[in-house]
Scaffold this motif. Structure first.
Motif, PDB file in Angstrom:
ATOM      1  N   TRP A 177       0.819  -1.212   0.000  1.00 22.85           N
ATOM      2  CA  TRP A 177       0.000   0.000   0.000  1.00 22.85           C
ATOM      3  C   TRP A 177       0.852   1.262   0.000  1.00 22.85           C
ATOM      4  O   TRP A 177       0.492   2.274  -0.595  1.00 22.85           O
ATOM      5  CB  TRP A 177      -0.949   0.004   1.200  1.00 22.85           C
ATOM      6  CG  TRP A 177      -0.259   0.102   2.536  1.00 22.85           C
ATOM      7  CD1 TRP A 177       0.171  -0.932   3.304  1.00 22.85           C
ATOM      8  CD2 TRP A 177       0.091   1.295   3.236  1.00 22.85           C
ATOM      9  NE1 TRP A 177       0.769  -0.446   4.444  1.00 22.85           N
ATOM     10  CE2 TRP A 177       0.726   0.911   4.434  1.00 22.85           C
ATOM     11  CE3 TRP A 177      -0.083   2.664   2.971  1.00 22.85           C
ATOM     12  CZ2 TRP A 177       1.203   1.835   5.363  1.00 22.85           C
ATOM     13  CZ3 TRP A 177       0.395   3.581   3.895  1.00 22.85           C
ATOM     14  CH2 TRP A 177       1.024   3.172   5.071  1.00 22.85           C
ATOM     15  N   ARG A 178       1.998   1.186   0.659  1.00 26.44           N
ATOM     16  CA  ARG A 178       2.838   2.364   0.778  1.00 26.44           C
ATOM     17  C   ARG A 178       3.398   2.769  -0.594  1.00 26.44           C
ATOM     18  O   ARG A 178       3.434   3.948  -0.946  1.00 26.44           O
ATOM     19  CB  ARG A 178       3.988   2.043   1.748  1.00 26.44           C
ATOM     20  CG  ARG A 178       4.701   3.222   2.305  1.00 26.44           C
ATOM     21  CD  ARG A 178       5.814   2.732   3.211  1.00 26.44           C
ATOM     22  NE  ARG A 178       5.319   2.182   4.455  1.00 26.44           N
ATOM     23  CZ  ARG A 178       5.138   2.918   5.563  1.00 26.44           C
ATOM     24  NH1 ARG A 178       5.432   4.192   5.557  1.00 26.44           N
ATOM     25  NH2 ARG A 178       4.675   2.373   6.653  1.00 26.44           N
TER      26      ARG A 178
ATOM     27  N   ASP B 112      -3.891  -6.202   1.934  1.00 27.54           N
ATOM     28  CA  ASP B 112      -3.091  -5.229   2.676  1.00 27.54           C
ATOM     29  C   ASP B 112      -3.044  -3.887   1.950  1.00 27.54           C
ATOM     30  O   ASP B 112      -3.039  -2.827   2.562  1.00 27.54           O
ATOM     31  CB  ASP B 112      -1.675  -5.786   2.853  1.00 27.54           C
ATOM     32  CG  ASP B 112      -0.697  -4.762   3.394  1.00 27.54           C
ATOM     33  OD1 ASP B 112      -0.943  -4.269   4.511  1.00 27.54           O
ATOM     34  OD2 ASP B 112       0.288  -4.446   2.709  1.00 27.54           O
TER      35      ASP B 112
ATOM     36  N   GLU C  95      -6.477  -2.176   2.619  1.00 28.34           N
ATOM     37  CA  GLU C  95      -6.553  -1.741   4.019  1.00 28.34           C
ATOM     38  C   GLU C  95      -5.602  -0.583   4.299  1.00 28.34           C
ATOM     39  O   GLU C  95      -5.968   0.417   4.920  1.00 28.34           O
ATOM     40  CB  GLU C  95      -6.143  -2.887   4.949  1.00 28.34           C
ATOM     41  CG  GLU C  95      -7.250  -3.805   5.353  1.00 28.34           C
ATOM     42  CD  GLU C  95      -6.724  -4.942   6.226  1.00 28.34           C
ATOM     43  OE1 GLU C  95      -7.541  -5.749   6.646  1.00 28.34           O
ATOM     44  OE2 GLU C  95      -5.500  -5.025   6.479  1.00 28.34           O
TER      45      GLU C  95
ATOM     46  N   PRO D 188      15.927   1.934  13.477  1.00 23.33           N
ATOM     47  CA  PRO D 188      15.074   3.047  13.055  1.00 23.33           C
ATOM     48  C   PRO D 188      14.937   4.087  14.171  1.00 23.33           C
ATOM     49  O   PRO D 188      14.750   3.739  15.330  1.00 23.33           O
ATOM     50  CB  PRO D 188      13.729   2.385  12.767  1.00 23.33           C
ATOM     51  CG  PRO D 188      14.043   0.944  12.532  1.00 23.33           C
ATOM     52  CD  PRO D 188      15.239   0.642  13.373  1.00 23.33           C
TER      53      PRO D 188
ATOM     54  N   ALA E 217      10.692  -1.398  15.642  1.00 23.26           N
ATOM     55  CA  ALA E 217      11.845  -1.839  14.856  1.00 23.26           C
ATOM     56  C   ALA E 217      12.016  -3.347  14.972  1.00 23.26           C
ATOM     57  O   ALA E 217      12.284  -4.038  13.976  1.00 23.26           O
ATOM     58  CB  ALA E 217      13.102  -1.118  15.341  1.00 23.26           C
TER      59      ALA E 217
ATOM     60  N   ARG F 225       2.814 -10.071   7.332  1.00 23.33           N
ATOM     61  CA  ARG F 225       3.196  -9.189   6.221  1.00 23.33           C
ATOM     62  C   ARG F 225       2.693  -7.757   6.467  1.00 23.33           C
ATOM     63  O   ARG F 225       3.355  -6.776   6.147  1.00 23.33           O
ATOM     64  CB  ARG F 225       2.631  -9.715   4.903  1.00 23.33           C
ATOM     65  CG  ARG F 225       2.973  -8.803   3.717  1.00 23.33           C
ATOM     66  CD  ARG F 225       2.444  -9.365   2.413  1.00 23.33           C
ATOM     67  NE  ARG F 225       2.495  -8.375   1.361  1.00 23.33           N
ATOM     68  CZ  ARG F 225       3.554  -8.142   0.599  1.00 23.33           C
ATOM     69  NH1 ARG F 225       4.648  -8.832   0.776  1.00 23.33           N
ATOM     70  NH2 ARG F 225       3.526  -7.219  -0.358  1.00 23.33           N
ATOM     71  N   LYS F 226       1.493  -7.664   7.065  1.00 28.67           N
ATOM     72  CA  LYS F 226       0.938  -6.338   7.332  1.00 28.67           C
ATOM     73  C   LYS F 226       1.770  -5.582   8.369  1.00 28.67           C
ATOM     74  O   LYS F 226       1.830  -4.352   8.328  1.00 28.67           O
ATOM     75  CB  LYS F 226      -0.526  -6.457   7.765  1.00 28.67           C
ATOM     76  CG  LYS F 226      -1.436  -6.902   6.616  1.00 28.67           C
ATOM     77  CD  LYS F 226      -2.860  -7.130   7.074  1.00 28.67           C
ATOM     78  CE  LYS F 226      -3.710  -7.674   5.926  1.00 28.67           C
ATOM     79  NZ  LYS F 226      -5.102  -7.878   6.361  1.00 28.67           N
TER      80      LYS F 226
ATOM     81  N   THR G 198       4.589  -4.124   6.332  1.00 28.17           N
ATOM     82  CA  THR G 198       4.254  -2.975   5.479  1.00 28.17           C
ATOM     83  C   THR G 198       3.789  -1.765   6.294  1.00 28.17           C
ATOM     84  O   THR G 198       3.473  -0.726   5.726  1.00 28.17           O
ATOM     85  CB  THR G 198       3.135  -3.298   4.453  1.00 28.17           C
ATOM     86  OG1 THR G 198       1.887  -3.438   5.148  1.00 28.17           O
ATOM     87  CG2 THR G 198       3.435  -4.557   3.658  1.00 28.17           C
ATOM     88  N   GLY G 199       3.700  -1.919   7.610  1.00 26.93           N
ATOM     89  CA  GLY G 199       3.266  -0.794   8.438  1.00 26.93           C
ATOM     90  C   GLY G 199       1.757  -0.724   8.616  1.00 26.93           C
ATOM     91  O   GLY G 199       1.237   0.244   9.139  1.00 26.93           O
ATOM     92  N   ASN G 200       1.050  -1.751   8.178  1.00 31.37           N
ATOM     93  CA  ASN G 200      -0.409  -1.784   8.293  1.00 31.37           C
ATOM     94  C   ASN G 200      -0.784  -2.544   9.574  1.00 31.37           C
ATOM     95  O   ASN G 200      -1.327  -3.649   9.533  1.00 31.37           O
ATOM     96  CB  ASN G 200      -0.977  -2.454   7.034  1.00 31.37           C
ATOM     97  CG  ASN G 200      -2.477  -2.661   7.072  1.00 31.37           C
ATOM     98  OD1 ASN G 200      -3.178  -2.068   7.897  1.00 31.37           O
ATOM     99  ND2 ASN G 200      -2.971  -3.506   6.189  1.00 31.37           N
TER     100      ASN G 200
ATOM    101  N   LYS H  15      -2.944  -1.821  11.880  1.00 36.25           N
ATOM    102  CA  LYS H  15      -4.394  -1.914  12.105  1.00 36.25           C
ATOM    103  C   LYS H  15      -4.968  -3.117  11.352  1.00 36.25           C
ATOM    104  O   LYS H  15      -5.767  -3.883  11.894  1.00 36.25           O
ATOM    105  CB  LYS H  15      -5.066  -0.615  11.643  1.00 36.25           C
ATOM    106  CG  LYS H  15      -6.475  -0.467  12.147  1.00 36.25           C
ATOM    107  CD  LYS H  15      -7.121   0.827  11.653  1.00 36.25           C
ATOM    108  CE  LYS H  15      -6.882   1.982  12.588  1.00 36.25           C
ATOM    109  NZ  LYS H  15      -7.623   3.195  12.193  1.00 36.25           N
ATOM    110  N   GLY H  16      -4.556  -3.274  10.121  1.00 34.02           N
ATOM    111  CA  GLY H  16      -5.023  -4.408   9.323  1.00 34.02           C
ATOM    112  C   GLY H  16      -4.489  -5.724   9.868  1.00 34.02           C
ATOM    113  O   GLY H  16      -5.166  -6.751   9.822  1.00 34.02           O
ATOM    114  N   SER H  17      -3.283  -5.679  10.386  1.00 35.38           N
ATOM    115  CA  SER H  17      -2.690  -6.877  10.959  1.00 35.38           C
ATOM    116  C   SER H  17      -3.536  -7.382  12.119  1.00 35.38           C
ATOM    117  O   SER H  17      -3.882  -8.567  12.202  1.00 35.38           O
ATOM    118  CB  SER H  17      -1.270  -6.540  11.433  1.00 35.38           C
ATOM    119  OG  SER H  17      -0.729  -7.601  12.166  1.00 35.38           O
TER     120      SER H  17
ATOM    121  N   ARG I 216      -6.619  -6.710  12.654  1.00 41.11           N
ATOM    122  CA  ARG I 216      -7.928  -7.130  12.140  1.00 41.11           C
ATOM    123  C   ARG I 216      -7.880  -8.601  11.705  1.00 41.11           C
ATOM    124  O   ARG I 216      -8.777  -9.387  12.014  1.00 41.11           O
ATOM    125  CB  ARG I 216      -8.352  -6.256  10.952  1.00 41.11           C
ATOM    126  CG  ARG I 216      -9.740  -6.599  10.402  1.00 41.11           C
ATOM    127  CD  ARG I 216      -9.906  -6.183   8.944  1.00 41.11           C
ATOM    128  NE  ARG I 216      -9.415  -4.839   8.711  1.00 41.11           N
ATOM    129  CZ  ARG I 216     -10.111  -3.732   8.901  1.00 41.11           C
ATOM    130  NH1 ARG I 216     -11.348  -3.820   9.314  1.00 41.11           N
ATOM    131  NH2 ARG I 216      -9.564  -2.555   8.666  1.00 41.11           N
ATOM    132  N   THR I 217      -6.829  -8.954  10.975  1.00 39.33           N
ATOM    133  CA  THR I 217      -6.676 -10.334  10.512  1.00 39.33           C
ATOM    134  C   THR I 217      -6.675 -11.304  11.695  1.00 39.33           C
ATOM    135  O   THR I 217      -7.298 -12.363  11.652  1.00 39.33           O
ATOM    136  CB  THR I 217      -5.365 -10.461   9.709  1.00 39.33           C
ATOM    137  OG1 THR I 217      -5.445  -9.600   8.581  1.00 39.33           O
ATOM    138  CG2 THR I 217      -5.128 -11.884   9.245  1.00 39.33           C
TER     139      THR I 217
END
Lengths: 424, 427
Positions: A264-265, A294, A297, A390, B28, B60-61, B64-66, B68-70, B72-73
């Motif tokens: 998504w990014r 993903d 979302e 980071p 991190a 995977r979420k 990717t920085g998701n 919230k979706g993670s 949810r799953t």
């Protein structure tokens, strides 16, 4: 709740995520599974006179880590090898089952008559739009098609105008990145009447060698040939070309962004860079259609948190930041700062700064956190890039008392520049 | 419909002495671990999870920085995904089945990644699920432990009204009162339960014991279906175990988690049994500073039902094991001073000022016999794969049907029963 509805040159879809014209969009069953998984559209594997492919078609550039996830991908596969009858029947079936999803016919033929016929058949099958494949940089270009067309603005314009003459549905022109300047090629498509462009197609590449056999990969018996490069590694090149067209005052057509999009990014970046939607191939080839969940979302969440209600509101939002070097503020100053609580004392910043930058980060003789000589730090970002933690190294702004001054202003009006740092 | 009250625990609790056994990942760390995941398709880790969480997708979420979706799953498959992230024996389930094990590469730390996403979701109060349109049907649930909570949440998503009858003052069952505190503390479990109840309409009637305060038959009159998630009964006792200082393991753990236990004067403690409740007791006693902790188990080390990784962890704390021995009696006047055990070499006395009996718990299924509901000889309720009991409109799940397993099993069974109830309602 943000609305993900997407419109690229008149081709609409429930979201801006399309499969690019490639193996994942090779057949009706695949495209239907992709739509079920959440993809908003698909550009069909390029239609034309069916070809015969070689065995051994793909190669990868691997990153580090177990198994080495491919970061770059290379192929020497050609356009569809299935009969046009089957392809068009399947396009019809997909559209019947998914009337609101975008199905775009990617086309590549030679003569005006052939273009006329294949466009008519695409429209009859129910395609929502056409994508003229002027981009493929291997195999087809040797036969005078693909990038051979895309590299010649006059031919590009002529064939685009044929397509527009015969088409009642929107026409996108898929551009090749194997050119030194993308602008004339976008303008040629526009002159031909295109409703939009899609880019980038793959980049000419040699993915690697079998160093024992002295043969390039992918090896086909004892020979190989250049392929088309794609995957995460090409994203910066694609972003540049999309941005170049998006900020061109003369161009102004919708852009379908392609190149290294895997999550998504990446998609958000392309939209902000001026793409109206995005197309994905390599990430799907590596991980399957499921990655779209993903993407949907993540985009939805991003839009909510940034106050975007529609995709259109995002498109090109970062374009005003794409300027010329001569317009950058030479008096803007940053220096590196290491958070001692986060530093793990790997000294990667020290070696990078000493050997690759301006020798201003020094090893701590007590084995502690490296020290930074702020009077020498040019703020190049290298230490931050090599730091494995980071947030540990931040680039902080310095108020040096100088008014903003660009090179252009300095040359034309003598605007004062701050003293140079790191010049020793 | 009553809104769920703010349940609280006592501020002084022995369990608070324990530090977090596997501290939370920071961003991190989570991204680094998530990026290692191979994002397998239909992998063994998912098969190993009783709730079949789509593990590769949630990981995977994170990458990717998701986040919230993670989460949810995770919660979509397992509404107590936070508790399970911390309480599950992942070494025996998902992590133990990670494909990296076969490649000789350290497996993905799935539990810690699951904790990362779900902890943020619960803390931030992200909501994912809404109650379905009211169906006009209602379900009575016996107990408010993991099985009933999972069942109720799923029923609410489907629009059915839910009333939970819980004999304790606080819901959560063993999720709150039984998880080893270095894995999950009571208030952390309770925080997730509050979050789960935010779907609305999960009516918890606390302090109500079915069979005592309300008749079993009454539930059938009040509701269109009944789900029994009552767990197990009291710890099994042994003859002569009425001395002071002899306690049931589950009862003692509950006291340690909900209040305080005194270990004053306890130099030696003995735990009888070789299951996972025994393992928890051993680690908890050693963790609370008892100098000598001994397990007495009738079988061999290989035959223990307690997980190997738990026993290894206990041994690291200095716990001693006596195998092939059975208790023969308790020594002491009023207060226990030793346990007499009988082994291959005859009888011996093991000094102990505290003895915990971790030899199983009573099963309560017998209570339902008058309704024609079948239980096996041990009192375990007999349910089909979808949780249906032998009387129409009656369902069950969790420890009362599986005999005593993990929170994640109870969640899976509660959810399966909810779907079964929904189908039977025909709405």
């Amino acid at each position: 709740m943000p609305n993900l509805f997407s419109n690229c040159g008149g081709i609409t879809s429930p979201n801006p995520f399309w499969l690019a014209s490639a193996p994942p969009a090779n057949s009706g069953l695949q495209v239907m599974r992709a739509f079920e998984a959440g993809w908003g559209g698909a550009v069909w594997k390029t239609l034309g006179t069916p070809i015969q492919n070689v065995s051994s078609r793909f190669g990868a550039l691997r990153g580090p880590g177990a198994g080495g996830e491919p970061v770059g991908f290379n192929n020497i596969e050609l356009i569809t090898d299935r009969s046009l009858d089957i392809n068009f029947r399947e396009i019809y079936e997909v559209k019947k089952r998914f009337p609101k999803h975008a199905v775009v016919a990617s086309l590549m033929v030679e003569t005006k008559e052939e273009w006329k016929e294949i466009i008519a058949r695409s429209i009859d099958a129910g395609a929502d739009g056409l994508e003229l494949n002027f981009g493929c940089p291997h195999g087809m270009c040797e036969r005078g098609m693909g990038s051979a067309v895309g590299q010649e603005p006059r031919i590009n314009e002529r064939i685009t105008s044929w397509a527009k003459e015969y088409s009642t549905i929107p026409v996108l022109v898929k551009l090749t990145p194997n050119v030194s300047n993308i602008i004339p090629h976008g303008l040629a498509a526009k002159a031909g009447g295109a409703d939009g462009v899609s880019l980038i197609n793959t980049i000419k590449s040699v993915i690697g060698l079998d160093i024992d056999r002295f043969v390039m990969e992918p090896r086909v018996a004892g020979l190989s040939t250049n392929g088309g490069y794609c995957g995460a590694a090409v994203k910066p090149i694609a972003m540049f070309m999309v941005g170049e067209l998006a900020r061109s005052r003369e161009f102004g057509l919708p852009i379908s962004g392609i190149g290294g999009i895997g999550n998504w990014r990446d998609a958000v970046e392309f939209l902000l860079m001026g793409a109206s939607n995005v197309q994905v191939c390599t990430a799907v080839m590596l991980h399957g259609y499921r990655i779209v969940e993903d993407m949907i979302e993540g985009l939805t969440d991003y839009m909510s948190s940034h106050g975007f209600e529609t995709v259109d509101q995002m498109v090109g939002k970062a374009i005003p930041s794409f300027s010329e070097w001569g317009e950058l503020d030479l008096n803007y100053e940053t220096v590196a700062k290491i958070d001692p609580d986060l530093c793990i004392k790997c000294n990667r910043c020290v070696v990078a700064c000493h050997d690759g930058a301006h020798q201003c980060i020094h090893i701590n003789p007590d084995g502690g956190v490296p020290t930074i000589d702020l009077s020498e730090c040019v703020g190049c970002n290298l230490c931050q890039i090599v730091c494995p933690v980071p947030g540990c190294i931040t680039m902080t702004e310095v108020d040096n008392g100088f008014e903003p001054a660009t090179w252009n202003l300095h040359v034309t009006e003598g605007a004062p520049l701050r003293p140079k740092k790191g010049v020793h | 419909m009553r809104s769920s009250p703010e349940w609280t625990l006592a501020s002084q609790r022995s369990e608070l002495a324990f530090p977090d056994g596997k501290p939370a990942y920071n961003q991190a760390q989570a991204v680094a671990e998530a990026s290692r995941c191979l994002y397998c398709h239909n992998p063994p880790c998912v098969q190993a999870c009783p709730t079949h969480i789509d593990i590769p997708s949630f990981i995977r979420k994170i990458a990717t920085g998701n986040v919230k979706g993670s989460a949810r799953t995770i919660f979509d498959a397992n509404i107590l995904g936070y508790s399970c992230a911390r309480a599950c024996p992942v070494e025996e389930l998902c992590v133990g089945d990670c494909v990296y094990n076969d490649a000789g590469i350290p497996p993905i730390q799935i539990g810690r990644l699951q904790r990362y996403s779900t902890e943020i979701a619960v803390r931030e109060g992200w909501s994912y699920f809404t109650a379905g349109a009211p169906t006009g049907k209602s379900v009575g649930l016996v107990g408010a432990g993991p099985a009933s909570l999972a069942c109720a949440h799923e029923l609410r998503r489907l629009g059915h009204a839910c009333t939970l009858y819980e004999k304790s003052q606080v819901p959560g069952g063993l999720d709150v009162t039984g998880i080893a505190p270095y894995k999950l503390r009571g208030e952390e479990a309770l925080q997730e339960i509050h979050w789960v109840c935010r779907i609305g309409g999960i009516d918890v009637q606390s302090g109500v014991e079915v069979g005592k305060d309300i008749a079993w038959e009454e539930l059938e009159r009040r509701h269109d279906a009944v789900f029994v998630g009552m767990g197990l009964g009291p710890d099994r006792r042994l003859p002569g175990a009425d001395l002071d200082g002899v306690d049931g393991a589950v009862a003692w753990i509950e006291k340690m988690k909900l209040g305080t236990v005194s270990l004053e004067g306890v130099r030696s403690a003995v735990v009888l049994g070789g299951g996972n409740t025994a393992m928890d007791c051993l680690r908890e006693l050693a963790g609370l500073g008892v100098p000598e902790v001994t397990m007495v188990y009738r079988g061999t080390p290989e035959g223990m039902s307690g997980y190997k990784h738990e026993w290894e962890a206990a041994k690291k704390l200095g716990v001693r094991g006596i195998f092939g021995a059975t208790p023969a009696g308790f020594v002491g006047e009023g207060q226990v001073s030793a346990v007499r055990i009988k082994g291959a070499e005859g009888e011996q006395e093991v000094p102990a000022q505290l003895v915990l009996l971790a030899i199983g718990q009573a099963r309560l299924g017998e209570q339902l016999r008058p309704l024609g509901i079948h239980a096996d000889a041990s009192g375990r309720l007999i349910a089909d794969a979808q949780g249906a009991l032998s009387r129409p409109r009656w369902y069950a799940g969790g420890d009362c049907t599986n005999g005593g397993k993990e929170v994640v099993n109870a969640v899976a069974e509660g959810k399966a029963a909810a779907l079964s109830i929904h189908r039977a309602m025909g709405v």
